[in-house]
Motif scaffolding. Sequence first.
Motif, short mmCIF file in Angstrom:
data_model
loop_
_atom_site.label_atom_id
_atom_site.label_comp_id
_atom_site.label_asym_id
_atom_site.label_seq_id
_atom_site.Cartn_x
_atom_site.Cartn_y
_atom_site.Cartn_z
N THR A 16 0.87 -1.18 0.00
CA THR A 16 0.00 0.00 0.00
C THR A 16 0.90 1.23 0.00
O THR A 16 1.69 1.42 0.93
N PRO A 17 0.82 2.06 -1.05
CA PRO A 17 1.71 3.22 -1.07
C PRO A 17 1.23 4.32 -0.12
O PRO A 17 0.04 4.50 0.08
N VAL A 18 2.19 5.03 0.46
CA VAL A 18 1.92 6.20 1.27
C VAL A 18 2.56 7.38 0.55
O VAL A 18 3.75 7.33 0.22
N GLU A 22 -0.21 16.38 -0.56
CA GLU A 22 -0.32 17.17 -1.79
C GLU A 22 -0.45 16.25 -3.02
O GLU A 22 -1.19 16.56 -3.95
N THR A 23 0.28 15.16 -3.02
CA THR A 23 0.20 14.20 -4.13
C THR A 23 -1.20 13.61 -4.19
O THR A 23 -1.81 13.51 -5.26
N TRP A 24 -1.73 13.22 -3.01
CA TRP A 24 -3.06 12.64 -2.96
C TRP A 24 -4.12 13.63 -3.43
O TRP A 24 -5.01 13.29 -4.21
N ARG A 90 5.60 0.66 -13.86
CA ARG A 90 5.82 1.75 -14.84
C ARG A 90 4.51 2.41 -15.25
O ARG A 90 4.42 3.64 -15.31
N ARG A 91 3.49 1.60 -15.53
CA ARG A 91 2.24 2.17 -16.03
C ARG A 91 1.45 2.90 -14.95
O ARG A 91 0.81 3.92 -15.22
N VAL A 92 1.50 2.42 -13.71
CA VAL A 92 0.85 3.14 -12.61
C VAL A 92 1.57 4.46 -12.39
O VAL A 92 0.92 5.51 -12.22
N HIS A 93 2.88 4.44 -12.43
CA HIS A 93 3.64 5.69 -12.24
C HIS A 93 3.33 6.68 -13.37
O HIS A 93 3.13 7.87 -13.13
N VAL A 98 2.63 7.78 -8.95
CA VAL A 98 2.83 7.03 -7.71
C VAL A 98 3.64 5.78 -8.04
O VAL A 98 3.33 5.06 -9.00
N THR A 99 4.68 5.53 -7.25
CA THR A 99 5.52 4.36 -7.48
C THR A 99 5.11 3.23 -6.55
O THR A 99 5.17 3.38 -5.33
#
Length: 110
Positions: A16-18, A22-24, A90-93, A98-99
């Motif tokens: 689960t990325p955190v 600001e990104t969210w 790669r595609r999600v980023h 988001v990595t």
Amino acid sequence: MPDWRVLGNVGSFFHTPVVPEETWRALPEMPGHPTEGGVKLSAGWLIDHARLKGLRIGDAAVHEGHALVIVNHGRATLPQVQALADQVIRRVHASFGVTLMPETITLRQT
């Protein structure tokens, strides 16, 4: 979650990325849960909304019903699983900035 006795898999493949708040906030409609250090995002939501369910390399695939799961449709090799995971990352980023990080540990072939 698919039954591993019916369809080979290792369960949830990505952490689960955190991300910073600001990104969210820059991600419209992205569900998030405030936590220490930022906002937890749903890796499954990111993979699903990047339209990656069903993506397949050889016999390794993103599960059609649960985006966090990489499945083996028969004779998936480690290089196929690694290539698929790399493609998802790669595609999600590219889609969301988001990595994702693998939750599972795999041994790299030399």
